[in-house]
Design a protein around this motif. Structure first.
Motif, PDB file in Angstrom:
ATOM      1  N   PHE A 147       0.818  -1.214   0.000  1.00 42.66           N
ATOM      2  CA  PHE A 147       0.000   0.000   0.000  1.00 42.66           C
ATOM      3  C   PHE A 147       0.854   1.268   0.000  1.00 42.66           C
ATOM      4  N   VAL A 148       0.381   2.256  -0.739  1.00 43.52           N
ATOM      5  CA  VAL A 148       0.959   3.600  -0.676  1.00 43.52           C
ATOM      6  C   VAL A 148      -0.098   4.493  -0.027  1.00 43.52           C
ATOM      7  N   TYR A 149       0.304   5.236   1.000  1.00 40.86           N
ATOM      8  CA  TYR A 149      -0.646   6.107   1.702  1.00 40.86           C
ATOM      9  C   TYR A 149      -0.400   7.549   1.277  1.00 40.86           C
ATOM     10  N   ILE A 150      -1.445   8.212   0.767  1.00 43.25           N
ATOM     11  CA  ILE A 150      -1.246   9.601   0.334  1.00 43.25           C
ATOM     12  C   ILE A 150      -2.177  10.547   1.106  1.00 43.25           C
ATOM     13  N   ASP A 151      -1.738  11.813   1.245  1.00 44.13           N
ATOM     14  CA  ASP A 151      -2.598  12.800   1.903  1.00 44.13           C
ATOM     15  C   ASP A 151      -3.439  13.524   0.843  1.00 44.13           C
ATOM     16  N   GLU A 152      -4.149  14.539   1.246  1.00 46.29           N
ATOM     17  CA  GLU A 152      -5.084  15.172   0.300  1.00 46.29           C
ATOM     18  C   GLU A 152      -4.388  15.905  -0.847  1.00 46.29           C
ATOM     19  N   ASN A 153      -3.070  16.172  -0.687  1.00 44.77           N
ATOM     20  CA  ASN A 153      -2.326  16.790  -1.787  1.00 44.77           C
ATOM     21  C   ASN A 153      -1.607  15.759  -2.649  1.00 44.77           C
ATOM     22  N   GLY A 154      -1.880  14.468  -2.362  1.00 41.61           N
ATOM     23  CA  GLY A 154      -1.221  13.409  -3.147  1.00 41.61           C
ATOM     24  C   GLY A 154       0.188  13.117  -2.682  1.00 41.61           C
ATOM     25  N   LYS A 155       0.584  13.666  -1.529  1.00 40.47           N
ATOM     26  CA  LYS A 155       1.943  13.434  -1.012  1.00 40.47           C
ATOM     27  C   LYS A 155       1.993  12.067  -0.313  1.00 40.47           C
ATOM     28  N   VAL A 156       3.082  11.324  -0.551  1.00 42.30           N
ATOM     29  CA  VAL A 156       3.252  10.007   0.063  1.00 42.30           C
ATOM     30  C   VAL A 156       3.682  10.167   1.522  1.00 42.30           C
ATOM     31  N   GLU A 195      -1.300   9.146  14.294  1.00 40.63           N
ATOM     32  CA  GLU A 195      -1.159  10.538  13.817  1.00 40.63           C
ATOM     33  C   GLU A 195      -0.935  10.579  12.299  1.00 40.63           C
ATOM     34  N   ILE A 196      -0.232   9.566  11.762  1.00 43.26           N
ATOM     35  CA  ILE A 196      -0.052   9.492  10.296  1.00 43.26           C
ATOM     36  C   ILE A 196      -1.369   9.047   9.646  1.00 43.26           C
ATOM     37  N   PHE A 197      -1.985   8.031  10.258  1.00 41.09           N
ATOM     38  CA  PHE A 197      -3.241   7.494   9.716  1.00 41.09           C
ATOM     39  C   PHE A 197      -4.297   8.599   9.573  1.00 41.09           C
ATOM     40  N   GLU A 198      -4.319   9.462  10.543  1.00 39.46           N
ATOM     41  CA  GLU A 198      -5.237  10.606  10.558  1.00 39.46           C
ATOM     42  C   GLU A 198      -5.152  11.415   9.256  1.00 39.46           C
ATOM     43  N   ASN A 199      -3.903  11.579   8.772  1.00 42.94           N
ATOM     44  CA  ASN A 199      -3.665  12.421   7.591  1.00 42.94           C
ATOM     45  C   ASN A 199      -3.837  11.695   6.262  1.00 42.94           C
ATOM     46  N   VAL A 200      -4.111  10.370   6.338  1.00 46.73           N
ATOM     47  CA  VAL A 200      -4.249   9.612   5.086  1.00 46.73           C
ATOM     48  C   VAL A 200      -5.576   9.970   4.427  1.00 46.73           C
ATOM     49  N   LYS A 201      -5.470  10.404   3.171  1.00 49.46           N
ATOM     50  CA  LYS A 201      -6.690  10.636   2.390  1.00 49.46           C
ATOM     51  C   LYS A 201      -7.080   9.312   1.707  1.00 49.46           C
ATOM     52  N   TYR A 202      -6.076   8.674   1.084  1.00 52.45           N
ATOM     53  CA  TYR A 202      -6.345   7.402   0.400  1.00 52.45           C
ATOM     54  C   TYR A 202      -5.248   6.368   0.633  1.00 52.45           C
ATOM     55  N   CYS A 203      -5.672   5.109   0.785  1.00 51.56           N
ATOM     56  CA  CYS A 203      -4.756   3.970   0.772  1.00 51.56           C
ATOM     57  C   CYS A 203      -4.840   3.385  -0.638  1.00 51.56           C
ATOM     58  N   LEU A 204      -3.718   3.401  -1.349  1.00 53.94           N
ATOM     59  CA  LEU A 204      -3.729   2.910  -2.733  1.00 53.94           C
ATOM     60  C   LEU A 204      -2.781   1.719  -2.869  1.00 53.94           C
ATOM     61  N   HIS A 205      -3.263   0.639  -3.468  1.00 57.03           N
ATOM     62  CA  HIS A 205      -2.332  -0.437  -3.819  1.00 57.03           C
ATOM     63  C   HIS A 205      -1.361   0.105  -4.880  1.00 57.03           C
ATOM     64  N   LEU A 206      -0.186  -0.501  -4.959  1.00 57.31           N
ATOM     65  CA  LEU A 206       0.869   0.036  -5.820  1.00 57.31           C
ATOM     66  C   LEU A 206       0.433   0.294  -7.277  1.00 57.31           C
ATOM     67  N   PRO A 207      -0.284  -0.631  -7.950  1.00 60.10           N
ATOM     68  CA  PRO A 207      -0.657  -0.322  -9.344  1.00 60.10           C
ATOM     69  C   PRO A 207      -1.518   0.940  -9.444  1.00 60.10           C
ATOM     70  N   GLN A 208      -2.408   1.117  -8.475  1.00 61.52           N
ATOM     71  CA  GLN A 208      -3.319   2.264  -8.516  1.00 61.52           C
ATOM     72  C   GLN A 208      -2.586   3.565  -8.170  1.00 61.52           C
ATOM     73  N   PHE A 209      -1.536   3.452  -7.355  1.00 59.36           N
ATOM     74  CA  PHE A 209      -0.740   4.649  -7.062  1.00 59.36           C
ATOM     75  C   PHE A 209      -0.029   5.135  -8.327  1.00 59.36           C
ATOM     76  N   LEU A 210       0.519   4.180  -9.111  1.00 63.29           N
ATOM     77  CA  LEU A 210       1.227   4.573 -10.337  1.00 63.29           C
ATOM     78  C   LEU A 210       0.259   5.210 -11.328  1.00 63.29           C
ATOM     79  N   SER A 211      -0.969   4.702 -11.378  1.00 65.26           N
ATOM     80  CA  SER A 211      -1.994   5.291 -12.239  1.00 65.26           C
ATOM     81  C   SER A 211      -2.334   6.705 -11.746  1.00 65.26           C
TER      82      SER A 211
END
Length: 453
Positions: free
Chosen positions: A81-90, A146-162
């Motif tokens: 999983f790649v975790y991104i915030d609302e700005n798409g930052k990992v 505290e990190i989980f709080e900031n997660v906007k989306y949990c993306l599996h790796l293929p979906q993160f690359l997309s």
């Protein structure tokens, strides 16, 4: 020439291919990227380096004068999983699915959700710790709130690359449906624990594998696929008669798209699981660590007989040797009962190499033992389904001893060595065919070699 670009991201090799409209590879690049380490010092994929490599290759492809890029898709290893915030930052490292899972956290989770047995059956996910990628989200939530709080989306790796190329976040059924603990196969929807743990809001909507996202510059971009599910696509497109695909590498995975019986607990204990096809149909699968075993044992053989490690490449199927070994084993091992679990342990591990007069004979014995394990594993998914053919692809498909022994072990099923350049990349290209390719799909994508028993 119109082309589709496929990024095929393995754990070790990262590759990118351009396929033309006839699905021939016309350009490719590959690289091994240096790993980094997470905060505990455990090795993991360097997501920044991977991201830059993908974007650099894309710029390079767009500069190529001979090709017109029409579409892009991704096939990558799963369980990450790649975790991104609302700005798409990992927000975190791309944790390695081989990382040990805290025992206490694991037992707490399963206690809460009706125990390992019930849960494994519902989600078609053997209990595998970090390899159940949903457990990685649970761990993040519990250990780093505290990190989980900031997660906007949990993306599996293929979906993160997309997402990198489209800025649109989606989930995909092939990534959700592979031993992740996320999907309830009985109800064909997410398991309710996601809601109860406040995770479901952080999983983006599901996007269908055959559909694409159109970008401003008219590129059709797929949402990406889990590589095991992608590799079966060329076969399901080419063959309608029931078959099993035996995909061989470090793991030998028997995939049966024609077995939709729900997974039982016993099967899950025997390393069976379900994958989801991009068409949303489950595939019953069984795993065996056969390629790894072959590597370990050929090193042992090379040492014992004092020959180079790859000597086995020069050994070809010899009926006489097989008959002699069988006669010998018949005396020692009959009636055939092992006092260990044949799926977990290859009989060859216990064999005394001084019993074999030369390397060739000992290697034939190793293959007899590996194929015996394989037959046991593959039968778990063939069980009660009308399979007519077995297609073997990957490393063992080129091994004449393996192929001949396998054909003999399944006298009522036709056994073929199948070769196709880059099955998982090709599958990802075929999945989005209708969105970029005006030509019909040809039926000569797979080369088959029949093995008589």
């Amino acid at each position: 020439m119109n082309v589709v670009a496929i990024f095929d991201i393995g754990k070790t090799n990262k590759k990118v291919f351009l396929f033309n409209e006839n699905y021939k590879i016309v350009w490719e690049k590959s690289v091994n990227l240096e790993e980094t380490a997470d905060e505990d010092g455990f090795p993991c994929e360097d997501i920044e380096v991977l991201k830059n490599w993908v974007l650099d290759r894309l710029s390079e492809i767009k500069e190529l004068k001979d090709y017109v890029l029409k579409a892009i898709n991704f096939s990558t290893y799963g369980a990450s999983f790649v975790y991104i915030d609302e700005n798409g930052k990992v927000l975190t490292p791309l944790y390695n699915y081989l990382k040990d899972y805290p025992e206490e956290l694991k037992s707490h989770f399963y206690e809460k959700y009706k125990g390992e047995k019930k849960f494994a059956v519902k989600t078609a996910s053997p209990v595998l710790g970090s390899l159940n990628s949903g457990m990685q989200i649970y761990r993040l939530k519990e250990q780093k709130p505290e990190i989980f709080e900031n997660v906007k989306y949990c993306l599996h790796l293929p979906q993160f690359l997309s997402f990198l190329l489209t800025n649109e976040a989606y989930a995909d059924i092939t990534s959700i449906g592979c031993h992740t603990n996320l999907w309830n196969f009985k109800k064909m929807k997410y398991h309710k624990w996601l809601k109860e743990e406040g995770i479901s809001g952080k999983i983006p909507p599901i996007h269908f594998g055959k559909d694409v996202i159109m970008t401003r510059d008219d590129l059709a971009i797929g949402v990406g696929l889990h590589d095991s599910s992608s590799a079966i696509i060329p076969y399901t497109i080419n063959f309608t008669e029931p078959f099993v695909l035996l995909s061989t590498g470090t793991w030998s995975i028997s995939l049966n798209p024609f077995n939709n019986k729900p997974l039982t607990f016993d099967e899950s204990q025997n390393d069976c699981l379900c994958y989801m096809q991009y068409t949303e149909k489950p595939v019953k699968a069984a795993r065996l660590f056969a390629g790894n075993e072959h590597e370990v044992q050929t090193k042992r053989l090379a040492q014992h007989f004092n020959v180079p490690v790859d000597t086995y490449k020069e050994v070809y199927f010899d009926k006489k040797i097989v008959a002699n070994l069988r006669a010998l084993n018949y005396q020692i091992f009959y009636p055939k009962k092992y006092n260990f679990d044949i799926l977990k342990e290859c009989p060859f591990q216990k064999r005394d190499l001084s019993h074999y007069k030369n390397y060739e004979t000992a290697y034939h014995q190793l293959m007899l033992d590996l194929v015996e394990q394989q037959v046991f594993s593959t039968n778990l998914v063939i069980h009660n389904s009308p399979v007519k053919k077995i297609f073997v692809d990957g490393g063992f498909s080129k091994n004449s001893i393996y192929m001949n022994l396998l054909a003999e072990a399944f006298p009522d099923i036709e056994v073929y060595a199948a070769s196709m350049a880059q099955a998982s990349a090709l599958g990802a290209a075929l999945a989005i065919h209708d969105n970029w390719n005006p030509k019909p799909i040809q039926n000569d994508l797979i080369d088959l070699k029949f093995y008589k028993h």
